[in-house]
Design a protein around this motif. Structure first.
Motif, short mmCIF file in Angstrom:
data_model
loop_
_atom_site.label_atom_id
_atom_site.label_comp_id
_atom_site.label_asym_id
_atom_site.label_seq_id
_atom_site.Cartn_x
_atom_site.Cartn_y
_atom_site.Cartn_z
N UNK A 93 10.05 10.65 17.70
CA UNK A 93 11.20 9.75 17.57
C UNK A 93 11.43 8.89 18.81
N UNK A 94 11.47 9.52 19.98
CA UNK A 94 11.80 8.77 21.19
C UNK A 94 10.71 7.79 21.60
N UNK A 95 9.52 8.27 21.76
CA UNK A 95 8.46 7.49 22.41
C UNK A 95 7.55 6.83 21.38
N UNK A 96 7.83 5.56 21.10
CA UNK A 96 6.96 4.80 20.22
C UNK A 96 7.22 4.97 18.74
N UNK A 97 8.29 5.67 18.38
CA UNK A 97 8.62 5.82 16.96
C UNK A 97 7.42 6.26 16.14
N UNK A 98 6.81 7.34 16.58
CA UNK A 98 5.60 7.83 15.92
C UNK A 98 5.83 8.09 14.43
N UNK A 99 7.06 8.49 14.06
CA UNK A 99 7.34 8.83 12.67
C UNK A 99 7.22 7.63 11.74
N UNK A 100 7.19 6.41 12.31
CA UNK A 100 7.08 5.21 11.49
C UNK A 100 5.64 4.69 11.38
N UNK A 101 4.72 5.29 12.11
CA UNK A 101 3.36 4.74 12.13
C UNK A 101 2.59 5.06 10.86
N UNK A 102 2.79 6.22 10.30
CA UNK A 102 2.09 6.60 9.06
C UNK A 102 3.07 7.35 8.16
N UNK A 103 4.01 6.64 7.53
CA UNK A 103 5.03 7.31 6.71
C UNK A 103 4.44 8.15 5.59
N UNK A 104 3.26 7.78 5.11
CA UNK A 104 2.66 8.53 4.00
C UNK A 104 2.32 9.96 4.38
N UNK A 105 2.28 10.24 5.70
CA UNK A 105 2.00 11.61 6.13
C UNK A 105 3.07 12.59 5.66
N UNK A 106 4.29 12.07 5.40
CA UNK A 106 5.36 12.93 4.90
C UNK A 106 4.95 13.64 3.61
N UNK A 107 4.17 12.94 2.79
CA UNK A 107 3.78 13.49 1.50
C UNK A 107 2.85 14.70 1.64
N UNK A 108 2.10 14.74 2.72
CA UNK A 108 1.18 15.86 2.95
C UNK A 108 1.75 16.88 3.94
N UNK A 109 2.63 16.42 4.83
CA UNK A 109 3.17 17.31 5.86
C UNK A 109 4.23 18.26 5.30
N UNK A 113 0.83 -1.21 0.00
CA UNK A 113 0.00 0.00 0.00
C UNK A 113 0.86 1.25 0.00
N UNK A 114 1.89 1.28 0.85
CA UNK A 114 2.74 2.46 0.95
C UNK A 114 3.55 2.68 -0.32
N UNK A 115 4.07 1.60 -0.91
CA UNK A 115 4.81 1.73 -2.16
C UNK A 115 3.91 2.34 -3.24
N UNK A 116 2.67 1.91 -3.27
CA UNK A 116 1.74 2.46 -4.25
C UNK A 116 1.44 3.93 -4.02
N UNK A 117 1.25 4.30 -2.76
CA UNK A 117 0.97 5.70 -2.43
C UNK A 117 2.13 6.61 -2.83
N UNK A 118 3.34 6.21 -2.48
CA UNK A 118 4.50 7.04 -2.78
C UNK A 118 4.75 7.11 -4.29
N UNK A 119 4.62 5.99 -4.99
CA UNK A 119 4.86 5.99 -6.43
C UNK A 119 3.82 6.84 -7.16
N UNK A 120 2.58 6.81 -6.70
CA UNK A 120 1.54 7.63 -7.34
C UNK A 120 1.89 9.11 -7.30
N UNK A 121 2.60 9.53 -6.25
CA UNK A 121 3.03 10.92 -6.14
C UNK A 121 4.30 11.16 -6.96
N UNK A 122 5.28 10.27 -6.81
CA UNK A 122 6.59 10.48 -7.44
C UNK A 122 6.54 10.39 -8.96
N UNK A 123 5.69 9.53 -9.50
CA UNK A 123 5.66 9.33 -10.96
C UNK A 123 5.13 10.56 -11.70
N UNK A 124 4.47 11.46 -10.99
CA UNK A 124 3.93 12.68 -11.63
C UNK A 124 5.00 13.76 -11.79
N UNK A 125 6.18 13.53 -11.16
CA UNK A 125 7.28 14.49 -11.24
C UNK A 125 8.25 14.03 -12.31
#
Length: 452
Positions: free
Chosen positions: A357-373, A214-226
């Motif tokens: 980063x420290x508590x629960x590695x929140x940055x890994x829970x929804x990596x696709x948020x990077x695309x919108x954040x 799912x994540x590979x598809x989400x990221x590629x859908x964004x990257x392939x438009x560039x």
């Protein structure tokens, strides 16, 4: 001033694996459209041209070939699909693929290049290899992933330059490759390297998690438009100067004590926190008001070895590729530039690191948020932290001792970036690339602010 004498191709030795084909992970896809990562590693090793050409260069070629046997992905190419709707990008190595190695001699002033004061950035690019051009093959564009250059300063030293496509790997993996090449060159073969790393030779298989597809598809859908553009290895003229600043152990201790005294509620005040906060506030004050009222600091974090909702079991530390996430600290410019801006910066950094980063590695829970954040910060002045004191390229000893200096030419890109590295004796080296006027203001404020 610098003369290229030879550009050759170095393949893995006979007997290496015949092929390798890997789909990019979403962590790799994030970097598809970034410029190359560019570094120069300077060694204080006086030698003659005869020794360089007759002994050092042949040894480097031989050891590089042996290193590629264990780092096969470095000799691969990126296959970028022309039909992006029906294919995804992949890394491919086939027999005959190789790495570009340039040999050069320079008349530039070695001591000037490794100094700390402000120097013109453009001159450093003589020491950086050109990236081989992209080509087409059937339904793919073929993109070389790395190029290397070794430059002699007769009677004074040697510089090893490397430029790599960021989709290949992050800094930890590239450092592993460079240290392996250095170790094999120093020992003359790969036996010592293998014996020391028998349990941790680089692993190339892309990490699989329950959401990979799912994540590979989400990221590629964004990257392939560039549109895929050739990497800008030499962005000249840079209109920049580069300089290094030292944060001594006594400085970081003093900065920590200031925080403990003024803001005792802030915990987890590490050396990284005080260094990042000090550089961030110094830059904000020296540059003056930003276009947006907020300023941001981009903090990277390595996902290896972390057991979390995304990776369980965790990805091994010997994984070769990209596995970076992180967080973004945000502070209003007026607070950052205020007299107590250092404390506001430290608090914002600690809060972001605790939350993401420290508590629960929140940055890994929804990596696709990077695309919108990340687009949210487009109009804010951003400072990106590049590298880490934990990733010390000076440790790559080719038999000439530890490196004298490392210059991260990637800092010359658009926007503002800072590199943090070790000086070898416990102090921190802060690397900056700014316009001449910006550097003068930053340098003045950096020096006086340490006595606040």
């Amino acid at each position: 001033m610098t003369t290229v004498l030879e550009t050759c191709r170095i393949p893995p030795p006979k007997g290496a694996a015949a092929e390798l084909l890997l789909q990019l992970s979403f962590f790799d896809m994030m970097w598809l459209h970034f410029n190359t990562t560019r570094r120069l590693i300077f060694y204080n090793h006086p030698c003659s041209e005869a020794e360089f050409f007759n002994t050092i260069v042949p040894n480097l070629k031989h050891s590089l070939s042996l290193t590629l046997k264990h780092h096969l992905l470095v000799a691969a190419n990126l296959l970028y699909p022309l039909d992006a709707d029906n294919s995804k990008p992949a890394f491919r190595y086939i027999s005959g693929d190789s790495v570009s190695l340039t040999i050069a001699v320079s008349g530039l002033d070695f001591d000037e290049l490794v100094a700390s004061h402000a120097r013109e950035s453009d001159q450093f690019y003589d020491l950086l290899p050109r990236t081989p051009k992209m080509s087409d093959e059937g339904s793919y564009q073929i993109v070389p992933l790395i190029s290397l250059q070794v430059t002699l300063f007769p009677g004074r030293g040697i510089c090893v330059g490397l430029s790599n496509h960021h989709s290949l790997s992050d800094g930890r993996s590239i450092l592993g490759f460079m240290k392996a090449w250095a170790m094999i060159n120093k020992s003359g073969d790969d036996k010592v390297f293998v014996s020391r790393n028998v349990e941790s030779l680089p692993s190339f298989e892309r990490p699989i998690c329950k959401d990979s597809s799912r994540l590979n598809g989400i990221f590629w859908d964004v990257m392939k438009k560039i549109p895929l553009k050739p990497a800008a290895t030499h962005p000249l003229p840079t209109n920049r100067v580069r300089a290094s600043f030292i944060l001594r152990q006594s400085d970081t201790k003093n900065l920590k004590n200031l925080i403990f005294s003024a803001r005792p509620n802030i915990d987890r005040v590490s050396t990284f926190v005080v260094a990042a906060a000090y550089v961030w506030t110094t830059l904000a004050k020296s540059l003056g008001p930003a276009g947006d009222e907020n300023e941001v600091l981009i903090i990277g974090a390595d996902a290896r070895g972390r057991r979390n909702a995304l990776f369980d079991p965790p990805v091994a530390v010997n994984y070769f590729g990209n596995l970076l996430g992180g967080g973004v600290a945000r502070v209003e410019h007026r607070k950052l530039a205020a007299e107590d801006g250092f404390f506001a910066a430290a608090e914002a950094i600690v809060d972001e690191m605790k939350a993401k980063i420290y508590d629960g590695d929140e940055f890994l829970k929804s990596p696709e948020n990077l695309l919108t954040e990340m687009p949210k910060y487009r109009n804010m002045r951003a400072l990106a932290m590049v590298g880490s004191p934990k990733l010390d390229f000076t440790e790559a000893d080719f038999g000439w001792g530890e490196a004298e200096k490392v210059e991260v030419l990637s800092l010359d890109g658009g926007g503002y970036s800072v590199s943090l590295s070790n000086s070898g004796d416990g102090d921190l080296v802060v690397g900056m690339s700014l316009t001449k006027e910006e550097m003068e203001a930053f340098a003045s404020m950096f020096a006086t602010g340490l006595y606040m």
